[in-house]
Design a protein around this motif. Structure first.
Motif, PDB file in Angstrom:
ATOM      1  N   LYS A   1     119.048 -56.977 -43.217  1.00  0.00           N
ATOM      2  CA  LYS A   1     119.696 -57.890 -42.276  1.00  0.00           C
ATOM      3  C   LYS A   1     118.649 -58.509 -41.326  1.00  0.00           C
ATOM      4  O   LYS A   1     118.611 -59.719 -41.113  1.00  0.00           O
TER       5      LYS A   1
ATOM      6  N   MET B   1     123.394 -53.405 -33.211  1.00  0.00           N
ATOM      7  CA  MET B   1     122.828 -54.531 -33.966  1.00  0.00           C
ATOM      8  C   MET B   1     122.424 -55.677 -33.041  1.00  0.00           C
ATOM      9  O   MET B   1     121.497 -56.419 -33.329  1.00  0.00           O
TER      10      MET B   1
ATOM     11  N   PRO C   1     127.317 -69.837 -44.425  1.00  0.00           N
ATOM     12  CA  PRO C   1     126.651 -68.802 -45.206  1.00  0.00           C
ATOM     13  C   PRO C   1     126.465 -67.503 -44.429  1.00  0.00           C
ATOM     14  O   PRO C   1     125.791 -66.604 -44.874  1.00  0.00           O
ATOM     15  N   MET C   2     127.047 -67.416 -43.253  1.00  0.00           N
ATOM     16  CA  MET C   2     126.711 -66.287 -42.390  1.00  0.00           C
ATOM     17  C   MET C   2     127.265 -64.978 -42.922  1.00  0.00           C
ATOM     18  O   MET C   2     128.246 -64.943 -43.642  1.00  0.00           O
ATOM     19  N   ASP C   3     126.613 -63.928 -42.511  1.00  0.00           N
ATOM     20  CA  ASP C   3     126.870 -62.614 -43.066  1.00  0.00           C
ATOM     21  C   ASP C   3     127.290 -61.689 -41.933  1.00  0.00           C
ATOM     22  O   ASP C   3     126.570 -61.519 -40.964  1.00  0.00           O
ATOM     23  N   THR C   4     128.489 -61.101 -42.036  1.00  0.00           N
ATOM     24  CA  THR C   4     128.998 -60.302 -40.916  1.00  0.00           C
ATOM     25  C   THR C   4     128.883 -58.800 -41.145  1.00  0.00           C
ATOM     26  O   THR C   4     129.354 -58.026 -40.328  1.00  0.00           O
TER      27      THR C   4
ATOM     28  N   ALA D   1     127.820 -56.433 -38.308  1.00  0.00           N
ATOM     29  CA  ALA D   1     127.849 -57.206 -37.062  1.00  0.00           C
ATOM     30  C   ALA D   1     128.762 -56.560 -36.021  1.00  0.00           C
ATOM     31  O   ALA D   1     129.759 -55.925 -36.357  1.00  0.00           O
ATOM     32  N   SER D   2     128.407 -56.727 -34.749  1.00  0.00           N
ATOM     33  CA  SER D   2     129.239 -56.214 -33.663  1.00  0.00           C
ATOM     34  C   SER D   2     130.524 -57.048 -33.577  1.00  0.00           C
ATOM     35  O   SER D   2     130.620 -58.114 -34.177  1.00  0.00           O
TER      36      SER D   2
ATOM     37  N   GLN E   1     131.672 -58.736 -31.116  1.00  0.00           N
ATOM     38  CA  GLN E   1     131.354 -60.016 -30.497  1.00  0.00           C
ATOM     39  C   GLN E   1     130.825 -61.002 -31.544  1.00  0.00           C
ATOM     40  O   GLN E   1     131.218 -62.160 -31.599  1.00  0.00           O
ATOM     41  N   ALA E   2     129.942 -60.484 -32.406  1.00  0.00           N
ATOM     42  CA  ALA E   2     129.341 -61.338 -33.432  1.00  0.00           C
ATOM     43  C   ALA E   2     130.401 -61.772 -34.442  1.00  0.00           C
ATOM     44  O   ALA E   2     130.377 -62.893 -34.946  1.00  0.00           O
TER      45      ALA E   2
ATOM     46  N   MET F   1     132.293 -64.545 -32.893  1.00  0.00           N
ATOM     47  CA  MET F   1     131.438 -65.734 -32.894  1.00  0.00           C
ATOM     48  C   MET F   1     131.412 -66.346 -34.291  1.00  0.00           C
ATOM     49  O   MET F   1     131.455 -67.570 -34.454  1.00  0.00           O
ATOM     50  N   HIS F   2     131.376 -65.482 -35.279  1.00  0.00           N
ATOM     51  CA  HIS F   2     131.375 -65.939 -36.665  1.00  0.00           C
ATOM     52  C   HIS F   2     132.632 -66.748 -36.974  1.00  0.00           C
ATOM     53  O   HIS F   2     132.600 -67.812 -37.597  1.00  0.00           O
TER      54      HIS F   2
ATOM     55  N   LEU G   1     132.270 -70.079 -35.142  1.00  0.00           N
ATOM     56  CA  LEU G   1     131.258 -70.948 -35.750  1.00  0.00           C
ATOM     57  C   LEU G   1     131.821 -71.605 -37.011  1.00  0.00           C
ATOM     58  O   LEU G   1     131.457 -72.727 -37.364  1.00  0.00           O
TER      59      LEU G   1
END
Lengths: 190, 262
Positions: A34, A75, A119-122, A125-126, A128-129, A132-133, A136
């Motif tokens: 990651k 993370m 393309p984001m990868d969760t 991820a926290s 919060q992230a 956000m994902h 986004l």
């Protein structure tokens, strides 16, 4: 892996603070993929990204004892360390070799036109992230990309416009609209 | 300005601040207000956390296997360095705190000894004190001997002009290689020197990565140096390379390893 990856990562960081080398190896095995992806995105070169990753884990080894006080999800803390080491290296390399900015520009230009879905990868991820994902995902690709690049490479409006060969006003508008959308969306997760 | 009364503007500034696109004087002004007004500070921190999520959302990629090896080498060098520093510190502190090493005590004892000799003929019981002191002195020397490194292997590595560059000794009692740089060579900040055992008819085996200090120690078991006729030092990327790969950079120094029998 345990049900809660955060618990597992925090436990490993605590053990690293106690100078447990096996815990550092376990943390590396769980997170290196990651974090190398992040470093690669910042630096655009495999060799440099590996150097930054190496420095980042060495910093984790040395400062694991300070982790708890940051109140960050694991993370998020690791991500900040890797971005910071990667940016250090980016500035050093840019100072060493002027031609590097040109290489970077080519990488940057490649990232923009793609119409690929987010393309984001969760994984890992926290919360919060993850939120956000989701938000986004509501942005147009170009807004999301310009915002990502501004943060990940620490670029100003002017630098982004120059490197992406876009008018300054366009860059500013994309970023402002993107951030406005994020604000409205993130407010629902608060 | 009461920025928190203008929520939309506050959110925009906090977001641009976190993203890094708020620059120059505008950035400094926003930070000054944030220091004074908790509501502004809270918005700034909230956006920093949000934006930092971008770090966690990038697609993963596989780093090369040598990255972990280098991290491991650096972590071990770090631990060795810390152990060495602690040892030095203890050695430096001990004389000051231990009553046995107290200068005043020994001055006193020495004086007492002289008096004892002077008075010996007249005052026999004083001799017994002197004998006790001697007994204690012998015990101290024995302790010192135990702490002294037991050097069993010696090597001087030369550069290609046959100038000595590094002196190496191995102490099997403490499983320790001690290295002293004797030449003027200093590797660049982004490079590491790596020490290799060169066993006959086999690939080189890494004995560890050198930290930049002039004096340093590496942990090694006797089996790693036994029957090894020669050592070499190569110039490698920072943190060194995996042992199984062998040296990748130029060999800068090499020399025979001598098993000391005297």
């Amino acid at each position: 892996m345990s049900a809660d990856p955060d618990e597992l990562l925090m436990d490993l960081i605590d053990r690293i603070a106690q100078r447990d080398e096996a815990a550092l190896k376990a943390l590396y095995d769980l997170t290196a993929r990651k974090l190398y992806g992040l470093s690669l995105r910042v630096l655009g070169s495999a060799e440099a990204a590996e150097d930054a990753l190496q420095e980042a884990y060495l910093q984790v080894w040395r400062s694991a004892g300070d982790y708890r006080a940051t109140l960050s999800p694991p993370m998020a803390w690791l991500g900040l360390i890797v971005r910071s080491r990667s940016l250090d290296l980016l500035r050093r390399r840019a100072a060493d070799r002027a031609h590097l900015t040109q290489e970077l520009d080519e990488v940057l230009a490649d990232t923009l036109p793609g119409d690929a879905p987010n393309p984001m990868d969760t994984s890992l991820a926290s919360q919060q992230a993850w939120a956000m994902h989701q938000c986004l995902g509501q942005l147009e690709n170009k807004q999301r990309e310009v915002i990502s690049l501004a943060y990940l490479r620490d670029l100003s409006h002017g630098e982004l416009a120059e490197r992406l060969a876009l008018p300054l006003g366009t860059v500013k508008t994309w970023i402002r609209r993107g951030l406005d959308k994020l604000r409205d969306c993130m407010a629902r997760f608060a | 300005m009461q920025l928190h009364r203008h929520p939309e503007l506050l959110q925009r500034l906090a977001a641009a601040h976190a993203l890094g696109t708020l620059r120059g004087g505008a950035r400094r002004r926003f930070e000054a207000i944030a220091r004074e007004q908790p509501a502004v500070r809270a918005a700034a921190i909230e956006w920093q956390t949000r934006v930092a999520s971008l770090n966690e959302l990038q697609a993963g990629a596989e780093p090369g296997p040598q990255v972990w090896t280098r991290i491991q080498n650096l972590v071990r060098a770090d631990a060795e360095g810390a152990a060495l520093a602690k040892q030095r510190q203890e050695a430096a502190v001990a004389p000051a705190t231990g009553w046995w090493h107290s200068l005043a005590l020994w001055r006193g004892a020495g004086l007492a000894g002289l008096c004892a000799v002077a008075l010996a003929l007249a005052l026999l019981p004083a001799l017994r004190g002197e004998l006790d002191r001697r007994g204690a002195e012998v015990a101290a020397l024995q302790r010192q001997l135990l702490a002294t490194p037991d050097v069993r292997y010696v090597s001087v590595l030369n550069d290609d002009q046959a100038r000595p560059a590094v002196l190496i000794t191995f102490d099997p009692k403490h499983n320790r290689l001690s290295l002293q740089r004797v030449g003027g060579y200093q590797e660049a900040a982004d490079r590491s020197l790596q020490l290799w055992a060169l066993p006959p008819g086999a690939a080189p085996r890494s004995l560890g990565v050198l930290t930049p200090e002039r004096l340093l120690q590496l942990a090694a078991s006797e089996s790693a140096v036994r029957e090894v006729p020669a050592l070499a030092i190569s110039l490698e990327p920072l943190g060194g390379v995996p042992s199984e790969r062998g040296p990748t950079g130029p060999v800068l120094f090499h020399g025979p390893l001598i098993h000391k029998q005297i």
